[in-house]
Design an enzyme around this catalytic site. Structure first.
Site, short mmCIF file in Angstrom:
data_model
loop_
_atom_site.label_atom_id
_atom_site.label_comp_id
_atom_site.label_asym_id
_atom_site.label_seq_id
_atom_site.Cartn_x
_atom_site.Cartn_y
_atom_site.Cartn_z
N ASN A 27 0.71 -0.72 0.02
CA ASN A 27 -0.15 -0.29 0.00
C ASN A 27 1.00 1.48 -0.04
O ASN A 27 0.52 1.96 -0.92
CB ASN A 27 -0.76 0.03 1.42
CG ASN A 27 -2.31 -1.14 1.07
OD1 ASN A 27 -2.01 -1.63 -0.03
ND2 ASN A 27 -2.53 -1.25 2.26
N ILE A 28 1.67 1.13 1.14
CA ILE A 28 2.46 2.49 0.56
C ILE A 28 3.27 2.70 -0.31
O ILE A 28 3.56 3.85 -0.97
CB ILE A 28 3.55 2.68 2.07
CG1 ILE A 28 3.05 2.27 3.53
CG2 ILE A 28 4.26 3.32 1.96
CD1 ILE A 28 3.52 2.98 4.49
N CYS B 58 3.99 7.00 10.27
CA CYS B 58 3.18 7.31 9.60
C CYS B 58 2.01 8.32 10.66
O CYS B 58 1.94 8.97 10.57
CB CYS B 58 1.94 6.56 9.30
SG CYS B 58 0.51 4.95 9.78
N SER C 40 -6.57 0.40 5.45
CA SER C 40 -5.36 0.80 4.56
C SER C 40 -4.11 0.54 5.46
O SER C 40 -3.16 1.32 4.88
CB SER C 40 -5.31 2.53 5.19
OG SER C 40 -5.56 2.23 6.43
N VAL C 41 -3.74 -0.40 6.65
CA VAL C 41 -2.72 -1.46 7.04
C VAL C 41 -2.52 -2.09 6.47
O VAL C 41 -3.11 -3.22 7.13
CB VAL C 41 -3.39 -1.43 8.93
CG1 VAL C 41 -1.60 -1.80 9.37
CG2 VAL C 41 -3.99 0.07 9.26
N ALA D 175 2.98 -5.47 6.40
CA ALA D 175 4.59 -4.86 6.51
C ALA D 175 4.13 -4.54 7.97
O ALA D 175 4.43 -4.25 9.02
CB ALA D 175 5.03 -4.37 6.16
N ASN E 20 -3.05 8.06 6.75
CA ASN E 20 -1.71 7.03 6.99
C ASN E 20 -0.78 7.25 6.18
O ASN E 20 -0.15 7.09 6.07
CB ASN E 20 -2.59 6.04 7.24
CG ASN E 20 -3.18 4.37 7.13
OD1 ASN E 20 -3.96 5.52 6.51
ND2 ASN E 20 -2.75 3.93 7.42
#
Length: 298
Positions: A21-22, A134, A167-168, A171, A278
């Site tokens: 995601n990041i 974040c 959203s988490v 990792a 985040n």
């Protein structure tokens, strides 16, 4: 933070390692920056959504991870590490030897802490810059405001962060301890505080909740409330210059036995929906560092 500068003649050539995601959110922000050019998007699974995303934008990709990235070192000016705390340690051993600057978005704390609103200029020549977490990017600057509004070191400060479960990624979930310790370490580095505590809440609500952070100290601390209000207003504007969705939703207030401030971060909706602030708060901060390096070499 550098939206006012002219784009350099040659954008800074960057690579991203980590396709979760990041990494995906970061890629889309890099693509939107006139100061940066993504030369490689590296992961370990050729069929991952991240690799497919990069390929759809015409970005060179690899499933060869850090080894493939190292082979492309001659065409990379900076690496964003969006993997995990454990993998970042391995990656840094390779990248340090190659002399490639790293902006680390994992909670590994291998390099110098950077919160752009607090110390961007000091970090632009560091080979390894840690973007804390974040929650650190969102809350530590406000914690710094509490410290500045006190007539001495704070005895205790608490940061509670709530983010949407969707959203988490894996990792981050695997690095919960590193997240807490790294955020607390940054709080101690940037603030005069004897004891700091970090709480992360992963909220499963549907639809997803917007990222919220509450920073609180005991009401017994000697806080100048007017100075705190002014400092928080100033800090909100500084952070909002590079994280557009950053806003104070509960200004400094005394509630029972605590003095508290609550902030909210709404994302741009680049990779995940807008509740995933985040992602934005750390990827926007990382882009601010890279754009700062691009400007510094003009």
């Amino acid at each position: 933070m550098y939206a006012h500068i002219d784009a350099p003649a040659e954008p800074l050539r960057v690579a991203i390692i980590g396709t979760g995601n990041i990494g995906c959110d970061l890629l889309l922000k890099v693509l939107a920056s006139p100061h940066l050019r993504c030369e490689l998007f590296a992961g370990r699974r050729a069929s991952s959504p991240g690799i497919e995303l990069a390929a759809s934008h015409g970005i060179p990709t690899t499933a060869g991870g850090i080894d493939a990235l190292a082979e492309a070192a001659d065409r990379i000016d900076l690496v964003f590490d969006a993997t995990s705390a454990k993998d970042a340690i391995h990656n840094w051993k390779i990248l340090e030897g190659l002399g490639i600057p790293v902006v680390d978005l994992t909670p590994s704390h291998l390099g110098r802490f950077c919160v752009p609103a607090l110390n961007l200029e000091e970090c632009l020549t560091e080979q390894n810059v840690s973007m804390v977490t974040c929650g650190g990017q969102a809350a530590v600057p406000i914690a710094h405001c509490f410290s500045d509004a006190s007539d001495g070191p704070l005895g205790y400060l608490e940061i509670a962060t709530a983010s949407s479960s969707a959203s988490v990624g894996p990792a981050t979930r695997a690095n919960i301890d590193e997240y807490a310790f790294t955020t607390q370490d940054a709080t101690h580095e940037f603030c005069r505080v004897e004891s700091a505590k970090t709480i992360l809440i992963i909220n499963p609500a549907e639809p997803g909740i917007v990222m919220r952070n509450t920073i609180a100290v005991p009401a017994s601390e000697n806080i100048d409330m007017e100075a705190l209000r002014v400092s928080v207003e100033h800090m909100e504007k500084r952070i909002n210059s590079y994280v557009p969705g950053y806003r104070v939703v509960v200004p400094p207030v005394v509630v029972g036995d605590r003095v508290m401030v609550t902030i909210e971060v709404e994302g741009r909706g680049d990779w995940l929906p807008r509740y995933a602030g985040n992602l934005d708060v750390i990827t926007c901060a990382a882009v601010a560092v890279a754009e700062g390096r691009a400007e510094a070499r003009r």
